[in-house]
Design a protein around this motif. Structure first.
Motif, mmCIF file in Angstrom:
data_model
loop_
_atom_site.group_PDB
_atom_site.id
_atom_site.type_symbol
_atom_site.label_atom_id
_atom_site.label_comp_id
_atom_site.label_asym_id
_atom_site.label_seq_id
_atom_site.Cartn_x
_atom_site.Cartn_y
_atom_site.Cartn_z
ATOM 1 N N THR A 52 77.611 12.288 55.485
ATOM 2 C CA THR A 52 76.468 12.327 54.588
ATOM 3 C C THR A 52 76.297 13.693 53.923
ATOM 4 O O THR A 52 75.543 13.817 52.970
ATOM 5 N N ARG A 107 81.090 14.038 51.757
ATOM 6 C CA ARG A 107 81.168 13.019 50.709
ATOM 7 C C ARG A 107 82.321 13.284 49.763
ATOM 8 O O ARG A 107 83.035 12.362 49.359
ATOM 9 N N VAL A 157 72.788 5.864 59.540
ATOM 10 C CA VAL A 157 73.969 6.696 59.721
ATOM 11 C C VAL A 157 74.600 6.428 61.083
ATOM 12 O O VAL A 157 75.808 6.260 61.213
#
Lengths: 277, 118
Positions: A226, A231, B75
């Protein structure tokens, strides 16, 4: 506004990287602007279309429609990238070697331009889909004043994504022309392998693929998916902070296959290159 | 020479790949998954805390009762799933170790909930 900016930027970021790479790859190829622009446009239209039918898509295939759809379009992108790399391995070197072929290079490069336009379309569609839904939700539920500031955040996020695209492009162009071909070939091979691993992840979520489910490593504390670097690496080389053994296997298989195909079809001696059978 | 043929023929390659995938995916599911239902209304998860047994596959059914799309995201569960207004998202989750797993609506990040696995 900041939340909206981050949500939109996060999605546009990946597409921006991919479009930037494709633009660098096709530098000097005639009509590439209209092909890539067309890819972006079709991607945006496709994203809107998919957003409209999000409910139906989600409900398809016992609730796994979204995942199967994502896996399928990623699969198409992997095939296109492979085709481009193999084709360029065969003809690219010869073309770069012969200066007289300036006119021919334009024709040659445009062979796989359609494939690369598809890759751009897929990237924009996948990332744009969520942006469209997010902004749609804002418009539908906007309380006076709040909606506008979120929309502004969204637009700034998109512009920043465009900035990523430009940075990637100009960054790649600083590489001397004689090395650019090798660099972009490597980039595309890793991009394709990463996309194949991502497609596998979607098939795993849909329970279509259940083999080798063990997580090979967990680096989510050091470099989470994240984070912005996570990314970027996720898009560029298919980095994942917790890949399954199956994702890793597919990744290595696709990367190996592309290199083998490039070697098998590639022309080691440009002078003896004949027309492909 | 046969190997060389397989390498040179992309269609053969695809065929081998697909067959292998199908063979793998056809392996019997060891366990029937447990189903857990949750819904979103007024941008709140109902219930905000759900429980599930450890080491068993799960099916999470997320109903979106709002007029806006939502994205169920976690997540720690490795899940990202868009759920249309009035729609239901079906999420497959592999057997989990005991612990707390946070999730949220990515489009309305104040909308949060927890899955407690015991």
């Amino acid at each position: 506004m900041l939340a909206a900016l981050i949500i939109v930027f996060r999605e546009v970021f990946e597409a921006g990287l991919i479009v930037g790479i494709v633009m660098a790859v096709t530098r000097g190829v005639g009509h590439r602007g209209s092909w890539i622009g067309g890819g972006v446009l079709v991607g945006v239209l496709g994203a809107s279309l998919v957003a409209v039918f999000a409910g139906a898509l989600s409900a398809a295939f016992a609730g796994t429609g979204q995942e199967l759809f994502n896996a399928a379009i990623l699969g198409v992108a992997v095939v296109m990238l492979t085709w481009h790399n193999v084709w360029m391995a065969r003809h690219g070197r010869a073309l770069a070697a012969e200066i007289r072929a300036a006119g021919e290079a334009v024709v040659a490069g445009s062979k796989t331009l359609a494939g690369l336009a598809v890759v751009v379309g897929v990237a924009v569609l996948r990332e744009g889909f969520e942006v469209v839904l997010f902004l749609y939700g804002v418009v539908v539920s906007s309380e006076a004043g709040v909606g506008v500031s979120i929309l502004v955040g969204g637009i700034v996020g998109m512009l920043l994504g465009g900035g990523v695209c430009a940075l990637t492009y100009w960054g790649l162009l600083t590489i001397p022309t004689r090395h650019l071909f090798s660099v972009t070939s490597a980039l595309i091979a890793f991009l394709a392998a990463g996309m194949a691993a991502q497609a596998t992840a979607f098939l795993e979520r849909a329970n279509t693929v259940t083999a080798l489910p063990q997580v090979v490593w967990d680096s989510s504390l050091i470099l989470p998916d994240t984070s912005i670097l996570g990314r970027a690496l996720h898009t560029l080389i298919g980095y994942s902070d917790r890949p399954t053994a199956m994702q890793l296997t597919v990744y290595l298989a696709v990367l190996g296959s592309i290199l083998l195909l490039m070697r098998a079809f590639g022309s080691p001696r440009p002078l003896t290159t004949r027309a492909q059978a | 020479m046969r190997m060389a043929f397989a390498v040179l023929n992309p269609f053969a390659g695809v065929l081998v790949f697909v067959t292998t995938m199908l063979a793998f995916s056809a392996s019997p599911h060891a366990q029937q998954p447990d189903a857990v239902a949750i819904s979103v209304k007024g941008h709140h998860f109902q219930p905000a805390e759900i429980r599930a047994p450890a080491n068993r596959p799960l099916i999470l059914r997320v109903k979106n009762l709002d007029a806006t799309p939502m994205e169920f995201e976690s997540v720690s569960l490795r899940v990202e799933k868009v759920v249309a207004p009035g729609g239901e998202g079906v999420i497959n989750i592999r057997p989990l170790a005991p612990g707390r797993y946070e999730f949220m609506d990515d489009f309305h990040q104040e909308t949060r909930g927890t899955l407690i696995v015991q």
